[in-house]
Design a protein around this motif. Structure first.
Motif, short mmCIF file in Angstrom:
data_model
loop_
_atom_site.label_atom_id
_atom_site.label_comp_id
_atom_site.label_asym_id
_atom_site.label_seq_id
_atom_site.Cartn_x
_atom_site.Cartn_y
_atom_site.Cartn_z
N TRP A 134 0.83 -1.20 0.00
CA TRP A 134 0.00 0.00 0.00
C TRP A 134 0.87 1.26 0.00
O TRP A 134 0.62 2.20 -0.76
N ALA A 137 2.48 1.78 -3.46
CA ALA A 137 1.52 2.27 -4.45
C ALA A 137 1.18 3.74 -4.18
O ALA A 137 1.08 4.54 -5.12
N ARG A 138 1.02 4.10 -2.94
CA ARG A 138 0.73 5.49 -2.59
C ARG A 138 1.89 6.40 -2.95
O ARG A 138 1.72 7.48 -3.51
N HIS A 139 3.10 5.98 -2.60
CA HIS A 139 4.29 6.77 -2.92
C HIS A 139 4.41 6.95 -4.43
O HIS A 139 4.70 8.05 -4.91
N ALA A 140 4.20 5.88 -5.18
CA ALA A 140 4.28 5.98 -6.64
C ALA A 140 3.24 6.95 -7.17
O ALA A 140 3.53 7.79 -8.02
N ARG A 141 2.02 6.84 -6.68
CA ARG A 141 0.94 7.70 -7.16
C ARG A 141 1.20 9.17 -6.84
O ARG A 141 1.00 10.05 -7.68
N LEU A 142 1.70 9.46 -5.64
CA LEU A 142 1.88 10.85 -5.21
C LEU A 142 3.21 11.47 -5.65
O LEU A 142 3.28 12.68 -5.84
N ASP A 145 4.31 8.95 -10.41
CA ASP A 145 3.50 8.63 -11.58
C ASP A 145 3.29 9.81 -12.53
O ASP A 145 3.42 9.66 -13.74
N ARG A 146 2.98 10.97 -12.00
CA ARG A 146 2.73 12.14 -12.86
C ARG A 146 4.00 12.51 -13.64
O ARG A 146 3.96 12.73 -14.84
#
Length: 167
Positions: A134, A137-142, A145-146
């Motif tokens: 979790w 995935a959160r670190h990647a998203r925040l 990823d952008r």
């Protein structure tokens, strides 16, 4: 499609999407030479003449992006999360295994009823696996990823320009 002729159907290798990021390690990119410095040469076996461009023009775009500050920042953010997270997770796993084998009396100590320290630690292994997944995935998203998506779009635009049109 009864009117199709076999010579009009593209060969499977022509239908593949050529993505240098996918083939990077397989082709030798990023691997060090004898002195330890990374090589930036595309092996001769991987060089291809592309329509509307010079040989290796698209590969040069990918190498330029790989050397860019934006790409290095994305990789740095990835490493800053994954290396310490993996080290902590591995230490917790090894600690559990070593404790279970060297201190069975401690692991058998009751916590509540029939539940002992070993059972709690074992369930803790599963919980930390889910927690780490979790958090990743959160670190990647925040944090990544952008920026990675922007790099990918920029790279696609650059390679499209090098190849002379839509690719």
């Amino acid at each position: 499609m009864s009117g199709d002729h076999p010579e009009q159907t593209p060969a499977p290798e022509d239908m593949r999407y050529r993505d240098p990021w996918y083939d990077a390690l397989a082709s030798g990119w990023g691997e060090g030479d004898a002195g330890g410095a990374p090589t930036a040469q595309v092996p001769a076996a991987r060089r291809q003449e592309r329509p509307g461009g010079s040989p290796d023009a698209a590969a040069d775009v990918y190498l330029e992006v790989q050397r860019s500050a934006a790409f290095q920042e994305v990789r740095s953010r990835y490493r800053r999360f994954v290396v310490p997270g993996s080290a902590v997770f591995f230490a917790w796993y090894v600690g559990y295994v070593v404790t279970a084998t060297t201190a069975p009396g401690f692991m058998a100590r009751p916590v509540a009823g029939a539940v002992n320290v070993g059972m709690v630690a074992g369930v803790g292994q599963f919980l930390t696996t889910f927690l780490f997944t979790w958090a990743y995935a959160r670190h990647a998203r925040l944090r990544r990823d952008r920026a990675a998506l922007e790099l990918r779009w920029d790279t696609q635009e650059l390679t499209r320009g090098v190849r002379g049109g839509a690719s």
